[in-house]
Design an enzyme around this catalytic site. Structure first.
Site, short mmCIF file in Angstrom:
data_model
loop_
_atom_site.label_atom_id
_atom_site.label_comp_id
_atom_site.label_asym_id
_atom_site.label_seq_id
_atom_site.Cartn_x
_atom_site.Cartn_y
_atom_site.Cartn_z
N ASN A 15 -19.19 5.50 28.11
CA ASN A 15 -17.84 5.03 27.76
C ASN A 15 -16.86 5.09 28.92
O ASN A 15 -16.12 4.15 29.16
CB ASN A 15 -17.28 5.90 26.62
N SER A 17 -17.41 5.20 32.11
CA SER A 17 -17.79 4.28 33.18
C SER A 17 -17.44 2.84 32.83
O SER A 17 -17.20 2.02 33.73
CB SER A 17 -19.28 4.41 33.48
N ASN A 105 -27.07 21.30 31.25
CA ASN A 105 -26.35 20.64 32.33
C ASN A 105 -26.73 21.21 33.69
O ASN A 105 -26.68 20.49 34.69
CB ASN A 105 -24.85 20.69 32.08
N ILE A 129 -17.07 14.83 36.67
CA ILE A 129 -16.28 14.53 35.47
C ILE A 129 -17.00 15.06 34.23
O ILE A 129 -16.38 15.56 33.30
CB ILE A 129 -16.02 13.00 35.38
N ASP A 159 -5.96 16.36 32.79
CA ASP A 159 -5.04 17.36 32.22
C ASP A 159 -3.69 17.29 32.95
O ASP A 159 -2.63 17.43 32.35
CB ASP A 159 -5.66 18.75 32.36
N HIS A 187 -11.33 23.19 33.16
CA HIS A 187 -11.08 22.04 32.29
C HIS A 187 -11.63 22.41 30.90
O HIS A 187 -12.76 22.08 30.55
CB HIS A 187 -11.77 20.79 32.82
P1 NAX Z 1 -21.01 8.88 27.06
O1 NAX Z 1 -21.94 9.68 26.21
O2 NAX Z 1 -20.45 7.62 26.55
O3 NAX Z 1 -21.74 8.52 28.43
C1 NAX Z 1 -22.45 9.45 29.16
C2 NAX Z 1 -23.55 8.70 29.87
O4 NAX Z 1 -24.20 9.61 30.74
C3 NAX Z 1 -24.63 8.17 28.92
O5 NAX Z 1 -24.80 6.78 29.13
C4 NAX Z 1 -25.88 8.97 29.30
O6 NAX Z 1 -27.06 8.21 29.18
C5 NAX Z 1 -25.57 9.32 30.75
N1 NAX Z 1 -26.30 10.46 31.28
C6 NAX Z 1 -26.64 11.60 30.66
N2 NAX Z 1 -27.36 12.37 31.48
C7 NAX Z 1 -27.44 11.74 32.66
C8 NAX Z 1 -28.08 12.03 33.88
N3 NAX Z 1 -28.76 13.14 34.04
N4 NAX Z 1 -27.97 11.12 34.88
C9 NAX Z 1 -27.30 9.97 34.71
N5 NAX Z 1 -26.69 9.63 33.56
C10 NAX Z 1 -26.76 10.50 32.55
O7 NAX Z 1 -19.87 9.91 27.53
P2 NAX Z 1 -18.44 9.61 28.17
O8 NAX Z 1 -17.43 9.44 27.11
O9 NAX Z 1 -18.57 8.55 29.19
O10 NAX Z 1 -18.16 11.04 28.86
C11 NAX Z 1 -18.94 11.49 29.94
C12 NAX Z 1 -18.63 12.94 30.26
O11 NAX Z 1 -17.27 13.12 30.64
C13 NAX Z 1 -18.87 13.91 29.10
O12 NAX Z 1 -19.55 15.05 29.59
C14 NAX Z 1 -17.45 14.28 28.69
O13 NAX Z 1 -17.41 15.53 28.06
C15 NAX Z 1 -16.76 14.29 30.01
N6 NAX Z 1 -15.30 14.23 30.02
C16 NAX Z 1 -14.65 14.92 31.00
C17 NAX Z 1 -13.29 14.89 31.14
C18 NAX Z 1 -12.61 15.67 32.22
O14 NAX Z 1 -11.38 15.65 32.22
N7 NAX Z 1 -13.28 16.34 33.15
C19 NAX Z 1 -12.45 14.14 30.18
C20 NAX Z 1 -13.20 13.08 29.44
C21 NAX Z 1 -14.59 13.46 29.02
O15 NAX Z 1 -14.51 14.25 27.87
#
Ligand code: NAX
Length: 362
Positions: A15, A17, A105, A129, A159, A187
């Site tokens: 999402n 990306s 992770n 991120i 944030d 975070h």
């Molecule tokens: P999504 O679940 O839509 O997308 C994550 C993508 O990562 C998926 O397509 C998955 O196949 C892929 N993925 C998983 N493991 C992988 C790996 N080893 N190598 C490459 N790709 C991999 O999540 P999305 O909404 O895009 O959020 C992504 C991450 O951002 C989550 O961990 C979320 O918690 C985190 N966030 C961090 C924020 C921050 O402020 N630091 C805020 C927004 C978000 O909550």
């Protein structure tokens, strides 16, 4: 025309990306005069979806995009990169304990740290991120012994931006008129959004707001804003997270123009924070590197808030300590300050290799 830079994005079919990639491709991150080659990384099961995203990027005909490559592992995807936007992470599934989440992770970010160490440009900048971002960033950096720990950041810019947006709304000023806000620590809901040194149009913010609003409404709202978004939207923050990632990397690379920004960086012991963890500090960016703003006043309330979030990060570190390579511990605690940090383009990549070709999608 500038030479293209290579940007890897993990979780590229997810999402966040889906916003981030199109903004980078339009030049919103590194400028509209900076061509880019996008190296998109996903897990093998998501490669079809990723191809669809890449096709959409191609259909936009962005003039700055000089190539798109798709990868199902970081050792291919990180070759020669100057920037890494590490969005992909393992989400918490039903019944999963926090320790299990950290461990799942740890596996991902250990591998990605090794890949950065082995194949990325020596001056790569990596922004984590994916959550738990600070501890993922620690794991990443500890697995990249040949790279400087200051080449890694965890994202707390969302944030920070949330604080500016909500505060600007409260005071009736534009968020860009506010400076001096700091989000300290992790975070996570323990983060501390500090307004004590903030100004709006040059006037002290803390003198213009009610203490109880600050402590009982503003602070918990920033800390739990992610959950609030999910409640209303039914989905987690995506566009705002993408914007924050872009803001973080742009300021880090091109400078924050004298403004304070919050960045999850390796602690050098400033403000009494334990060394060696990735903790969000107030920073100013210049010439491709960041510096911690050192002389801010922190009152007793602030100190207790900072300790609480530090404690959480130390607990997260303890939970993954057995997975961290011991030989990188010392170098992460005895830091030197570098005065430059400009990205060099001497990346040692064989120019004849497939990665240097500007094929649109290969
Ligand atoms: P999504 O679940 O839509 O997308 C994550 C993508 O990562 C998926 O397509 C998955 O196949 C892929 N993925 C998983 N493991 C992988 C790996 N080893 N190598 C490459 N790709 C991999 O999540 P999305 O909404 O895009 O959020 C992504 C991450 O951002 C989550 O961990 C979320 O918690 C985190 N966030 C961090 C924020 C921050 O402020 N630091 C805020 C927004 C978000 O909550």
């Amino acid at each position: 025309m500038k030479q293209p830079v290579r940007i890897a994005v993990t979780g590229a079919a997810g999402n966040i990306s889906y916003s981030l990639l199109f903004k980078i491709a339009a030049g919103e991150m590194l400028g509209t005069d900076q061509p880019v080659i996008l190296q998109l990384v996903e897990i093998p099961q998501a490669m079809d979806k990723l191809r669809g995203v890449a096709m959409e990027l191609e259909d936009c005909s962005f003039p700055l995009v000089h190539g798109i490559t798709l990868h199902d592992n970081p050792f291919d995807g990180f070759k020669g990169i100057h920037y890494a936007m590490l969005v992909g992470a393992r989400p918490r599934s039903k019944g999963m304990e926090r320790a299990d989440l950290l461990e799942a992770n740890a596996a991902i970010f250990s591998e990605q740290g090794k890949a950065l160490n082995d194949v990325a440009n020596r001056d790569v900048k990596a922004l984590v991120i994916g959550n738990p971002a600070n501890t993922n960033c620690l794991i990443l950096s500890r697995n990249a012994p040949d790279l400087d720990p200051s080449q890694f950041c965890a994202m707390t810019r969302l944030d920070h931006n949330r604080s500016l947006g909500i505060l600007g709304n409260k005071l009736g000023v534009n968020p860009s008129d506010i400076d001096g806000v700091t989000v300290w620590g992790n975070h996570s809901p323990t983060m501390y959004p500090d307004l004590h040194n903030a100004t709006a149009l040059g006037e002290s913010v803390i003198d213009q707001i009610d203490e109880s609003w600050y402590k009982t409404e503003f602070t918990p709202r920033i800390q739990k804003r992610g959950a609030e978004i999910i409640e209303w939207r039914g989905l987690s923050s995506a566009a705002s997270a993408a914007q924050a990632g872009l803001d973080h990397m742009r300021d880090w690379a091109l400078g924050s123009e004298g403004k304070i920004v919050s960045m999850g960086i390796i602690s050098d012991g400033s403000y009494g924070v334990a060394k060696g963890i990735y903790y969000s500090f107030p920073c100013i960016c210049e010439f491709g590197s960041y510096q911690i703003v050192k002389d801010l006043e922190v009152n007793e309330y602030g100190q207790s808030m900072m300790k609480k979030t530090e404690q959480e990060l130390l607990e997260e570190k303890a939970a993954v300590d057995h997975l961290l390579p011991a030989d990188t511990a010392e170098s992460r605690e005895n830091l030197r300050t570098s005065t430059d940090g400009q990205t060099q383009f001497d990346n040692g990549v064989d120019a004849a290799s497939a990665y240097y070709k500007a094929d649109r999608i290969c």
